[in-house]
Design an enzyme around this catalytic site. Structure first.
Site, PDB file in Angstrom:
ATOM      1  N   TYR A   1       0.840  -1.214   0.000  1.00  0.00           N
ATOM      2  CA  TYR A   1       0.000   0.000   0.000  1.00  0.00           C
ATOM      3  C   TYR A   1       0.873   1.261   0.000  1.00  0.00           C
ATOM      4  O   TYR A   1       0.478   2.306  -0.491  1.00  0.00           O
ATOM      5  CB  TYR A   1      -0.932  -0.039   1.210  1.00  0.00           C
TER       6      TYR A   1
ATOM      7  N   LYS B   1      -3.319   8.357   2.839  1.00  0.00           N
ATOM      8  CA  LYS B   1      -4.589   8.139   3.563  1.00  0.00           C
ATOM      9  C   LYS B   1      -4.490   8.651   4.999  1.00  0.00           C
ATOM     10  O   LYS B   1      -5.480   9.132   5.557  1.00  0.00           O
ATOM     11  CB  LYS B   1      -4.965   6.654   3.569  1.00  0.00           C
TER      12      LYS B   1
END
Ligand code: NAP
Length: 257
Positions: A157, A164
């Site tokens: 990720y 995020k």
């Protein structure tokens, strides 16, 4: 009379019928909200047009969220077409493929900038532009989409997890700024769903399997469930909630070993 009759919303981030933004749009429209959509570039215009045509009187505006001009034009058009705004859905993220492949430590300045610009700053820019139309509606609600990789390291990720984390912090700061004006800002932290964006993440299929095995509900979240949670936070049912990141992940985030 349904829950959101007479209310209007702008949904940013529908790419196709598998998009999380489309699941939220369907829940909002089902509760009576009138919707407008943004799409990025001509590549996906037809997809979004086809989906929007299934809803009553939906509007469509082009918007690349890295362009302040595009964002300005969207809200001018929304002012003309809708006259007010009760809800804004931000369901947009992007990182360069190479930054989702190697090690996070290899992320260069430009890869870091692009991921944060598209995936986090755009929430600030869109929300700021929405404020006048939400004030006209007597208040409003903003919803962003995030993932657990903001809180803990998720293999593959990489820079998206860091973006995020910035998005989630932005939710809290925006909530603090805009609460006095009757505008709520929240995020859903969704478990993995097989969408266009998700396919860019290395080992995504393994991630789906791992989540389903470990989550208390022993399965992955369904798009409809994310849509329903979005409806809850964007409707008067969520009127006491702001600055929150709500996990819609079949309970995965509560597990340690
Ligand atoms: P999706 O259907 O591919 O949606 C992502 C959207 O972002 C697409 O419509 C994409 O448009 C748009 N976008 C990217 N760059 C943009 C730009 N510069 N300007 C405007 N739009 C841009 O994938 P999704 O999974 O539903 O993603 C929606 C949100 O949910 C994202 O924030 C994602 O991180 C989050 N999320 C996803 C999962 C998951 O497992 N799928 C889990 C948790 C959170 P283009 O296709 O034209 O680039």
């Amino acid at each position: 009379m349904t829950l959101l009759d007479g209310k209007t919303g702008l949904v940013c981030g529908v790419a196709n019928r598998r998009s999380i933004a489309w699941a939220i749009a369907q829940a909002l429209a089902g509760a009576g909200m009138r919707l407008a959509f943004t799409y990025q570039g001509d590549r996906l215009k037809e997809n979004v047009e086809e989906l929007a045509a299934t809803l009553p009187d939906a509007r469509l505006y082009p918007c690349d969220v890295t362009s302040d001009e595009d964002i300005g034009a969207v809200f001018q058009a929304a002012d003309r077409d809708l006259g007010r705004l009760d809800a804004l859905v931000h369901s947009i993220a992007f990182a360069r493929r190479e930054d989702l492949e190697g090690e996070f430590v290899a992320t260069d300045r430009d890869g870091f900038r692009v991921a944060h610009d598209v995936s986090a700053y755009s929430l600030v820019a869109l929300t700021r532009a929405a404020v006048p139309l939400m004030e006209r509606a007597g208040g409003g609600a903003v919803l962003a989409m995030t993932y657990y990789g903001a809180e803990k390291v998720a293999a593959g990720y990489n820079v998206m997890g860091v973006a995020k984390a910035s998005l989630e912090a932005s939710v809290r700061y925006l909530a603090a700024d805009l609460g006095p004006r009757g505008i709520r800002v929240n995020a859903l932290s969704a478990g993995p769903v097989n969408t266009l964006a998700a396919r860019g993440i290395r080992g995504f299929t393994g991630m789906l399997k791992h989540h389903a095995e470990k989550a208390p509900l022993r399965r992955n979240v369904e798009l409809r469930e994310i849509g329903d949670a979005g409806l809850f936070l964007l409707s008067p049912m969520g009127s006491g909630i702001t600055g929150e990141v709500l996990h819609v992940d079949c309970g995965y985030h509560v597990m340690a070993v």
